[in-house]
Design a protein around this motif. Structure first.
Motif, PDB file in Angstrom:
ATOM      1  N   ILE A  77       8.093  -4.302 -10.043  1.00  0.00           N
ATOM      2  CA  ILE A  77       9.214  -5.236  -9.966  1.00  0.00           C
ATOM      3  C   ILE A  77       8.658  -6.659 -10.038  1.00  0.00           C
ATOM      4  O   ILE A  77       7.808  -7.044  -9.247  1.00  0.00           O
ATOM      5  N   ASN A  78       9.119  -7.384 -11.041  1.00  0.00           N
ATOM      6  CA  ASN A  78       8.762  -8.789 -11.216  1.00  0.00           C
ATOM      7  C   ASN A  78       9.982  -9.482 -11.813  1.00  0.00           C
ATOM      8  O   ASN A  78      11.071  -8.899 -11.863  1.00  0.00           O
ATOM      9  N   LEU A  79       9.805 -10.696 -12.262  1.00  0.00           N
ATOM     10  CA  LEU A  79      10.939 -11.444 -12.806  1.00  0.00           C
ATOM     11  C   LEU A  79      11.548 -10.737 -14.021  1.00  0.00           C
ATOM     12  O   LEU A  79      12.782 -10.618 -14.123  1.00  0.00           O
ATOM     13  N   LEU A  80      10.711 -10.252 -14.931  1.00  0.00           N
ATOM     14  CA  LEU A  80      11.236  -9.595 -16.131  1.00  0.00           C
ATOM     15  C   LEU A  80      11.934  -8.282 -15.802  1.00  0.00           C
ATOM     16  O   LEU A  80      13.024  -8.008 -16.328  1.00  0.00           O
ATOM     17  N   THR A  81      11.333  -7.461 -14.949  1.00  0.00           N
ATOM     18  CA  THR A  81      11.992  -6.188 -14.636  1.00  0.00           C
ATOM     19  C   THR A  81      13.275  -6.409 -13.844  1.00  0.00           C
ATOM     20  O   THR A  81      14.244  -5.666 -14.018  1.00  0.00           O
ATOM     21  N   SER A  82      13.312  -7.442 -13.008  1.00  0.00           N
ATOM     22  CA  SER A  82      14.556  -7.785 -12.309  1.00  0.00           C
ATOM     23  C   SER A  82      15.629  -8.221 -13.307  1.00  0.00           C
ATOM     24  O   SER A  82      16.802  -7.840 -13.181  1.00  0.00           O
ATOM     25  N   ALA A  83      15.229  -8.999 -14.300  1.00  0.00           N
ATOM     26  CA  ALA A  83      16.173  -9.430 -15.338  1.00  0.00           C
ATOM     27  C   ALA A  83      16.661  -8.242 -16.166  1.00  0.00           C
ATOM     28  O   ALA A  83      17.838  -8.192 -16.554  1.00  0.00           O
ATOM     29  N   ILE A  84      15.786  -7.285 -16.424  1.00  0.00           N
ATOM     30  CA  ILE A  84      16.182  -6.070 -17.148  1.00  0.00           C
ATOM     31  C   ILE A  84      17.256  -5.330 -16.361  1.00  0.00           C
ATOM     32  O   ILE A  84      18.271  -4.901 -16.928  1.00  0.00           O
ATOM     33  N   LEU A 124       8.184  -7.316 -23.755  1.00  0.00           N
ATOM     34  CA  LEU A 124       7.353  -8.445 -23.319  1.00  0.00           C
ATOM     35  C   LEU A 124       6.631  -8.121 -22.013  1.00  0.00           C
ATOM     36  O   LEU A 124       5.448  -8.444 -21.859  1.00  0.00           O
ATOM     37  N   ASP A 125       7.333  -7.485 -21.083  1.00  0.00           N
ATOM     38  CA  ASP A 125       6.705  -7.123 -19.817  1.00  0.00           C
ATOM     39  C   ASP A 125       5.533  -6.171 -20.034  1.00  0.00           C
ATOM     40  O   ASP A 125       4.502  -6.288 -19.376  1.00  0.00           O
ATOM     41  N   ARG A 126       5.691  -5.248 -20.964  1.00  0.00           N
ATOM     42  CA  ARG A 126       4.636  -4.271 -21.258  1.00  0.00           C
ATOM     43  C   ARG A 126       3.620  -4.819 -22.266  1.00  0.00           C
ATOM     44  O   ARG A 126       2.707  -4.128 -22.664  1.00  0.00           O
TER      45      ARG A 126
END
Length: 152
Positions: A77-84, A124-126
């Motif tokens: 969980i980070n900013l990108l996964t939270s946005a997803i 992008l996260d990956r």
């Protein structure tokens, strides 16, 4: 170029497949059970854009699922996964409103943009640029489709 390619390998990304299947669940329901005021079943006036989108979709889904970075970390969980997650919630809410009989600009936008952004952000996260590039092209085409066919 070789340095770039050496960062990737063939591998299975279960979270890429999970994201794709999550996004597709409402579509599978829609295929079998039409919504009231089902404007999405109308013939598209953007067939070339739709074809480009379809090709890019196949490419980015395959890349999300079967191309991985050698240096990838576990999904966290980070900013990108939270946005997803937020994009998925907006997308699912859009389907709830669509099945509630609403098919205006906010609903069409919720069905069009958030799932695309979820795919781009996941790529992008990956750090999967093999998936990110066709996902961005798919996003542009999918937005053109939504705007031209249902908003203007």
């Amino acid at each position: 170029m070789m340095k770039f390619l050496n960062k990737y390998k063939a591998g299975f990304e279960i979270w890429g497949l999970a994201l794709f299947l999550l996004v597709m669940i409402p579509n599978f329901i829609w295929f079998g059970a039409p919504a009231p005021n089902d404007v999405l079943r109308a013939d598209s006036v953007t067939p070339i854009t739709d074809m480009i989108a379809s090709v890019c979709q196949v490419i980015f889904v395959a890349a999300l699922c079967f191309i991985t970075r050698k240096d990838r970390e576990k999904l966290k969980i980070n900013l990108l996964t939270s946005a997803i997650i937020c994009c998925l919630l907006i997308y699912f809410a859009g389907w709830v409103f669509y099945y509630g009989g609403y098919a205006g600009m906010p609903v069409i936008t919720a069905l069009t943009l958030p799932p695309c952004l979820a795919f781009v952000m996941f790529a992008l996260d990956r750090k999967n640029f093999f998936a990110a590039i066709p996902a961005v092209v798919f996003t542009v085409c999918h937005c053109i489709y939504g705007i031209v066919n249902f908003i203007i």
